[in-house]
Scaffold this motif. Structure first.
Motif, PDB file in Angstrom:
ATOM      1  N   ILE A   1       0.834  -1.204   0.000  1.00  0.00           N
ATOM      2  CA  ILE A   1       0.000   0.000   0.000  1.00  0.00           C
ATOM      3  C   ILE A   1       0.870   1.255   0.000  1.00  0.00           C
ATOM      4  CG2 ILE A   1      -1.720   1.313   1.304  1.00  0.00           C
ATOM      5  CD1 ILE A   1      -2.774  -1.361   2.368  1.00  0.00           C
ATOM      6  N   LEU A   2       1.956   1.237   0.770  1.00  0.00           N
ATOM      7  CA  LEU A   2       2.854   2.385   0.836  1.00  0.00           C
ATOM      8  C   LEU A   2       3.510   2.645  -0.518  1.00  0.00           C
ATOM      9  CD1 LEU A   2       4.550   1.617   4.268  1.00  0.00           C
ATOM     10  CD2 LEU A   2       2.833   3.381   3.809  1.00  0.00           C
TER      11      LEU A   2
ATOM     12  N   ASN B   1       0.982   4.361  -2.622  1.00  0.00           N
ATOM     13  CA  ASN B   1       0.844   5.759  -2.225  1.00  0.00           C
ATOM     14  C   ASN B   1       1.989   6.612  -2.761  1.00  0.00           C
ATOM     15  OD1 ASN B   1      -1.459   5.106  -0.802  1.00  0.00           O
ATOM     16  ND2 ASN B   1      -0.425   4.952   1.162  1.00  0.00           N
TER      17      ASN B   1
ATOM     18  N   LYS C   1      -0.214   7.259   9.450  1.00  0.00           N
ATOM     19  CA  LYS C   1      -1.455   7.051   8.706  1.00  0.00           C
ATOM     20  C   LYS C   1      -2.209   8.353   8.501  1.00  0.00           C
ATOM     21  CE  LYS C   1      -5.779   4.405   8.858  1.00  0.00           C
ATOM     22  NZ  LYS C   1      -6.520   3.308   9.528  1.00  0.00           N
TER      23      LYS C   1
ATOM     24  N   SER D   1      -5.719   3.305   2.157  1.00  0.00           N
ATOM     25  CA  SER D   1      -4.870   3.603   3.312  1.00  0.00           C
ATOM     26  C   SER D   1      -5.699   3.760   4.575  1.00  0.00           C
ATOM     27  CB  SER D   1      -4.063   4.884   3.055  1.00  0.00           C
ATOM     28  OG  SER D   1      -3.223   4.740   1.939  1.00  0.00           O
TER      29      SER D   1
ATOM     30  N   LEU E   1      -4.450   0.334   6.295  1.00  0.00           N
ATOM     31  CA  LEU E   1      -3.202   0.597   7.021  1.00  0.00           C
ATOM     32  C   LEU E   1      -3.442   0.681   8.526  1.00  0.00           C
ATOM     33  CD1 LEU E   1      -1.109   3.269   5.051  1.00  0.00           C
ATOM     34  CD2 LEU E   1      -0.667   0.819   5.301  1.00  0.00           C
TER      35      LEU E   1
END
Length: 394
Positions: free
Chosen positions: A12-13, A16, A73, A178, A182
């Protein structure tokens, strides 16, 4: 289970980071057409590219502090939301003024996302795992920066504003992912973090002044010099090949996508092996020499395929030294991961501000001057790397 969660979080990071960096590159292939419609010069293009760097510079250190105090986050979600708003403004803008407003807001979003994402990776990896994690994150960053122009050029066939609708929509999806998926990484409150809270209250200027005393200041200055040199190329590249060779947005896209994919393959396939074999500083020096050579060859290329091949090697070179720099900074930062990477973004932003403006000025004087100037600056970075080498040995 924890390791599996960390792998999912890293994915996910990376998404992003990729999306946040799209904003810098999307503008490059479509701006020759924008500039012609507005009757603007190369300097105006350079100013438009650097506008995002201005707010990124002003907000990055405080944004890094924000992620330390309120959570990684929260900074990521807020940053992606701001980024989406900026893309929406660019979609409906009909004057150069509003394009500048969009780019300024875009810089705020990126200043929130980048330090938080990088610090998140540092939080969930051990020192041994960190170079690999930083390499993957840097690959996503490079892909966003470099493939952004490629995506912009391909989507521009359906309308000059379509790329920005796509980027805004992607940012919203990443923000939702996110927010839902996250988890805030575990961090310990230390004395140094309390000191950083005090520094935040002192403001941006105090943060930069304090950075002069940081053990990693020479590395931050090194980041600025390299970003300054590379931003000259990135800002003017689309206009350069359009004017010199008559390349269309689609041809520009193919050039940049090829370079991006080559860089990502290098980072995923051999980055860890190269770091183990040469070490961070030695690898950086080799990559700088290679990048300067292939950038110089771009000036003497005289057809699409020559430019394409040279481009592959150039972007592979710059893709390799970025994670080496991040890995080195992470080791020197200790517990100050958010602050260090916030300052890293601030110095990066200084390069993104000054590089494109100089590129526009030089382009209006003589078309090859921006690339030749970039070669000279990268070679200066090679000499500066001697300082990093001596520090690493001491």
């Amino acid at each position: 289970m924890k390791r599996k969660n960390n792998v999912a979080a890293l994915g996910i990071l990376m998404l992003n980071m990729f999306i946040s960096q799209l904003g810098f590159g999307l503008i490059i292939p479509v701006m020759p057409a924008y500039m012609q419609s507005l009757g603007a010069s190369g300097l105006a293009l350079g100013g438009l590219v650097s506008a995002m760097g201005i707010t990124q510079f002003l907000f990055s250190p405080a944004a890094g502090q924000f992620s330390d105090r309120y959570g990684r986050k929260a900074a990521i979600v807020l940053g992606l939301t701001v980024f989406a708003i900026a893309q929406g403004i660019f979609c409906i803008a009909h004057t150069l003024t509003w394009l500048f407003v969009s780019r300024l807001i875009n810089g705020i979003g990126i200043s929130l996302v980048n330090p938080a994402v990088t610090a998140y990776v540092a939080d969930i990896t051990s020192e041994a795992e960190r170079p690999g994690g930083m390499g993957k994150l840097s690959a996503a960053m490079l892909l966003g920066i470099v493939i952004g122009p490629g995506i912009g050029g391909l989507l521009a066939d359906y309308g000059l504003r379509i790329p920005f609708y796509a980027a805004g929509g992607a940012a919203i999806l990443a923000m939702v992912a996110s927010l839902v998926l996250l988890r805030e990484p575990e961090r310990k409150t230390t004395k140094s973090e309390k000191c950083r809270d005090t520094m935040t209250a002192a403001g941006m200027v105090a943060l930069l002044v304090n950075s002069f005393k940081a053990p990693y200041f020479s590395l931050l200055f090194f980041v600025y010099v390299l970003t300054f040199g590379l931003a000259i190329v990135e800002a003017i590249f689309g206009l350069y090949v359009n004017v010199k060779y008559g390349f269309t947005p689609k041809a520009i896209s193919l050039l940049i996508i090829g370079g991006a994919l080559a860089g990502v393959v290098v980072q995923y396939a051999v980055m860890g092996k190269l770091l183990k074999r040469f070490g961070e500083i030695s690898l950086i020096r080799r990559c700088l020499l290679s990048a300067s050579l292939f950038l110089l060859l771009m000036v003497f290329s005289d057809c699409f395929w020559q430019m394409f091949v040279v481009n592959l090697f150039f972007f592979s070179s710059i893709a390799t030294f970025r994670p080496a720099i991040h890995s080195r900074l992470s080791k020197l930062a200790g517990k100050q991961q958010g602050l260090a990477f916030g300052l890293n973004d601030a110095y990066t932003s200084l390069g993104l501000i000054t590089g494109p403006i100089l590129a526009g000025i030089l382009f209006d004087i003589q078309i090859d001057l921006p690339l030749l100037c970039s070669v000279a600056i990268i070679l200066c970075g090679l000499f500066l790397s001697d300082t990093l080498y001596l520090e690493a040995e001491s």
